[in-house]
Design an enzyme around this catalytic site. Structure first.
Site, PDB file in Angstrom:
ATOM      1  N   HIS A 125      33.164 -37.243  11.961  1.00 56.31           N
ATOM      2  CA  HIS A 125      32.616 -36.307  10.978  1.00 56.31           C
ATOM      3  C   HIS A 125      33.485 -35.055  10.890  1.00 56.31           C
ATOM      4  O   HIS A 125      34.420 -34.872  11.677  1.00 56.31           O
ATOM      5  CB  HIS A 125      31.176 -35.922  11.340  1.00 56.31           C
ATOM      6  CG  HIS A 125      31.006 -35.441  12.751  1.00 56.31           C
ATOM      7  ND1 HIS A 125      30.842 -36.300  13.814  1.00 56.31           N
ATOM      8  CD2 HIS A 125      30.982 -34.181  13.285  1.00 56.31           C
ATOM      9  CE1 HIS A 125      30.707 -35.609  14.931  1.00 56.31           C
ATOM     10  NE2 HIS A 125      30.807 -34.321  14.641  1.00 56.31           N
ATOM     11  N   GLU A 177      25.043 -35.114  17.760  1.00 55.03           N
ATOM     12  CA  GLU A 177      25.159 -33.725  17.315  1.00 55.03           C
ATOM     13  C   GLU A 177      24.018 -33.413  16.341  1.00 55.03           C
ATOM     14  O   GLU A 177      23.870 -34.059  15.306  1.00 55.03           O
ATOM     15  CB  GLU A 177      26.495 -33.491  16.628  1.00 55.03           C
ATOM     16  CG  GLU A 177      26.648 -32.090  16.022  1.00 55.03           C
ATOM     17  CD  GLU A 177      28.002 -31.889  15.354  1.00 55.03           C
ATOM     18  OE1 GLU A 177      29.015 -32.223  16.001  1.00 55.03           O
ATOM     19  OE2 GLU A 177      28.049 -31.417  14.198  1.00 55.03           O
ATOM     20  N   HIS A 187      32.524 -37.604  18.986  1.00 56.59           N
ATOM     21  CA  HIS A 187      32.231 -37.423  20.415  1.00 56.59           C
ATOM     22  C   HIS A 187      31.193 -38.441  20.860  1.00 56.59           C
ATOM     23  O   HIS A 187      30.550 -39.108  20.040  1.00 56.59           O
ATOM     24  CB  HIS A 187      31.766 -35.995  20.726  1.00 56.59           C
ATOM     25  CG  HIS A 187      31.074 -35.297  19.610  1.00 56.59           C
ATOM     26  ND1 HIS A 187      29.803 -35.610  19.202  1.00 56.59           N
ATOM     27  CD2 HIS A 187      31.478 -34.288  18.805  1.00 56.59           C
ATOM     28  CE1 HIS A 187      29.451 -34.823  18.192  1.00 56.59           C
ATOM     29  NE2 HIS A 187      30.450 -34.026  17.922  1.00 56.59           N
ATOM     30  N   HIS A 212       5.268 -29.741  27.509  1.00 56.24           N
ATOM     31  CA  HIS A 212       5.808 -30.907  26.822  1.00 56.24           C
ATOM     32  C   HIS A 212       5.955 -32.061  27.815  1.00 56.24           C
ATOM     33  O   HIS A 212       6.674 -31.925  28.813  1.00 56.24           O
ATOM     34  CB  HIS A 212       7.155 -30.576  26.186  1.00 56.24           C
ATOM     35  CG  HIS A 212       7.067 -29.440  25.211  1.00 56.24           C
ATOM     36  ND1 HIS A 212       6.701 -29.613  23.898  1.00 56.24           N
ATOM     37  CD2 HIS A 212       7.278 -28.104  25.375  1.00 56.24           C
ATOM     38  CE1 HIS A 212       6.688 -28.440  23.287  1.00 56.24           C
ATOM     39  NE2 HIS A 212       7.034 -27.515  24.162  1.00 56.24           N
ATOM     40  N   HIS A 272       3.961 -23.057  29.755  1.00 58.60           N
ATOM     41  CA  HIS A 272       4.609 -21.843  29.271  1.00 58.60           C
ATOM     42  C   HIS A 272       3.962 -21.377  27.972  1.00 58.60           C
ATOM     43  O   HIS A 272       3.130 -22.078  27.385  1.00 58.60           O
ATOM     44  CB  HIS A 272       6.112 -22.065  29.049  1.00 58.60           C
ATOM     45  CG  HIS A 272       6.448 -23.155  28.087  1.00 58.60           C
ATOM     46  ND1 HIS A 272       6.297 -24.498  28.378  1.00 58.60           N
ATOM     47  CD2 HIS A 272       6.933 -23.126  26.807  1.00 58.60           C
ATOM     48  CE1 HIS A 272       6.674 -25.235  27.352  1.00 58.60           C
ATOM     49  NE2 HIS A 272       7.057 -24.422  26.376  1.00 58.60           N
ATOM     50  N   GLU A 309      12.827 -24.751  19.142  1.00 61.13           N
ATOM     51  CA  GLU A 309      12.650 -25.430  20.424  1.00 61.13           C
ATOM     52  C   GLU A 309      13.084 -26.880  20.228  1.00 61.13           C
ATOM     53  O   GLU A 309      12.690 -27.534  19.266  1.00 61.13           O
ATOM     54  CB  GLU A 309      11.214 -25.330  20.928  1.00 61.13           C
ATOM     55  CG  GLU A 309      10.119 -25.651  19.939  1.00 61.13           C
ATOM     56  CD  GLU A 309       8.733 -25.395  20.492  1.00 61.13           C
ATOM     57  OE1 GLU A 309       7.977 -26.370  20.652  1.00 61.13           O
ATOM     58  OE2 GLU A 309       8.397 -24.229  20.758  1.00 61.13           O
ATOM     59  N   HIS A 332      36.685 -35.274  13.683  1.00 60.39           N
ATOM     60  CA  HIS A 332      36.551 -35.531  15.117  1.00 60.39           C
ATOM     61  C   HIS A 332      35.314 -36.393  15.360  1.00 60.39           C
ATOM     62  O   HIS A 332      34.530 -36.665  14.445  1.00 60.39           O
ATOM     63  CB  HIS A 332      36.443 -34.211  15.890  1.00 60.39           C
ATOM     64  CG  HIS A 332      35.162 -33.468  15.633  1.00 60.39           C
ATOM     65  ND1 HIS A 332      34.924 -32.774  14.465  1.00 60.39           N
ATOM     66  CD2 HIS A 332      34.041 -33.316  16.388  1.00 60.39           C
ATOM     67  CE1 HIS A 332      33.721 -32.227  14.514  1.00 60.39           C
ATOM     68  NE2 HIS A 332      33.162 -32.541  15.664  1.00 60.39           N
TER      69      HIS A 332
END
Length: 402
Positions: free
Chosen positions: A154, A115, A111, A288, A332, A346, A109
């Site tokens: 992939h 990823e 997209h 950040h 935070h 994170e 597939h």
């Protein structure tokens, strides 16, 4: 424990439980909750039931658990996802928790989103090609990452039982809406398929009628026997990175492994850090300056307060399997509230990992300016750190709910 009362007292009788948490602070603020409630949920979220006195105002929800999502079950594995549908504030990234059986395949597939993946347990084989026909085939194991750029096809196949986290650079992305080879075949006239591949129409008599998504197959053979040689060579920038093999930044309270395009060059859309926090330690006060933070908790339990300015702050509790979120540039920390080591990821929609340490900022600012701004003395000013320490722990400190 904060807000817990003894049910042996008649006026506090709630049934057969020995102790039940109540929304009552030590100073007496709050009162008993005697109505219908989910006691186990309250035990998991003590800082929502009894927020710290420093919490103020309202913020969007910044926590969602994969345990509260719907599973997609297939022969060959399962998946579940957290997108803006489940966590509306999380607009920059979406996550999929997936497991494959030995031989189970996440079908061929592609997209429109990048990823990024972290292997939690087990081993799998990944394959891909780029637009120049160069291919990539590799095996990944616990602590390994992979990254597929947007638009490149992939696949993933379990070599044994495996489970992993997939992260996509679009909070609206659903893994069930990918572009799949089976779905494309099913929606292309067979005479067109015949003309494209130069084979009889009958070659397509048994193709799937729709998207397969995950299916069961046999376990593939050794990697050296399965590799396919491309006349154009292999992909020059590896799609795989061994994060646990990377030398961590060690601190007295834990460690941090940072991975972005500087040490994983292909990963141009997502940067990340794997953080280890020992009991009694915390990820220091920081923010950040490049993008929102999407978190995934791997082990242990912790809590995070998010400061949004204008007197607004809110505290959330996290456990293994939870997803957390922090909006761009909001202050935070993450504190280990358990007795075991807290591990979490994170992640950021960015090519580089960057953060700003509160202690380092103060240490590198004229001393008198900090003193007069905060009305503090040498005890604090002398302790400020010019060198950033992402995880901090000091002798005699431990977490106790108040």
């Amino acid at each position: 424990m904060r807000g817990v009362y003894d049910l042996e007292k008649p006026e506090q009788n709630q049934g057969t439980y020995a102790k039940v948490p109540q929304p009552i602070r030590n100073d007496g603020a709050g009162g008993y909750d005697t109505g219908p409630r989910d006691i186990m949920r309250d035990l998991e979220n003590p800082d929502l039931l009894v927020p710290p006195e420093t919490d103020a105002g309202l913020l969007s929800n910044m926590k969602f658990s994969f345990s509260d999502t719907s599973m997609t079950l297939n022969h060959g594995g399962w998946s579940r996802e957290i997108t803006v549908r489940e966590l509306p504030i999380a607009t920059t990234l979406a996550g999929v928790n997936m497991s494959l059986t030995p031989g189970g395949v996440r079908e061929l597939h592609w997209h429109q989103q990048a990823e990024w993946a972290y292997m939690i347990v087990g081993r799998a084989r990944i394959t891909s090609i780029d637009s120049e026909g160069r291919n990539f085939i590799a095996d990944v194991g616990p602590g390994d990452l992979w990254y597929f750029p947007p638009g490149l096809p992939h696949s993933i196949q379990g070599l044994e039982h495996c489970e992993f986290l997939l992260v996509f650079d679009d909070g609206t992305f659903s893994d069930l809406n990918t572009l799949s080879i089976s779905d494309w075949f099913a929606h292309t006239p067979k005479d067109v398929l015949s003309a494209n591949f130069g084979v009889p129409v009958s070659a397509f008599n048994h193709i799937p009628s729709g998207q397969v998504y995950i299916y069961q197959d046999k376990v593939p053979g050794p990697l050296e026997n399965e590799k396919v040689q491309s006349p154009y060579g292999t992909i020059p920038q590896s799609f795989k990175h061994q994060l646990l093999a990377q030398t961590p930044i060690k601190t007295p309270g834990g460690s941090v492994r940072i991975v972005d395009s500087s040490n994983f060059p292909i990963s141009k859309n997502i940067a990340a850090a794997l953080v280890e926090i020992e009991p009694g330690a915390m990820r220091e006060l920081h923010w950040h300056p490049n993008n929102d933070e999407w978190q995934y908790y791997l082990t242990g339990q912790g809590r995070m307060t998010v400061f949004a300015g204008n007197g607004i702050a809110r505290t959330f509790d996290y456990r293994a399997g939870d997803v957390g979120y922090v909006p761009f540039a909001t202050g935070h920390y993450i504190q280990n509230t358990g007795t075991k080591t807290l591990w979490f990821l994170e992640m950021f929609k960015s090519d580089r990992f960057v953060d700003v340490s509160l202690s380092q900022w103060m240490a590198l600012t004229p001393r008198d300016l900090v003193r007069d701004n905060l009305h503090v003395g040498p005890e604090l000013l002398d302790a400020l750190r010019k060198v950033e320490s992402p995880v901090v722990k000091y002798p005699g400190f431990s977490y106790y709910p108040k």
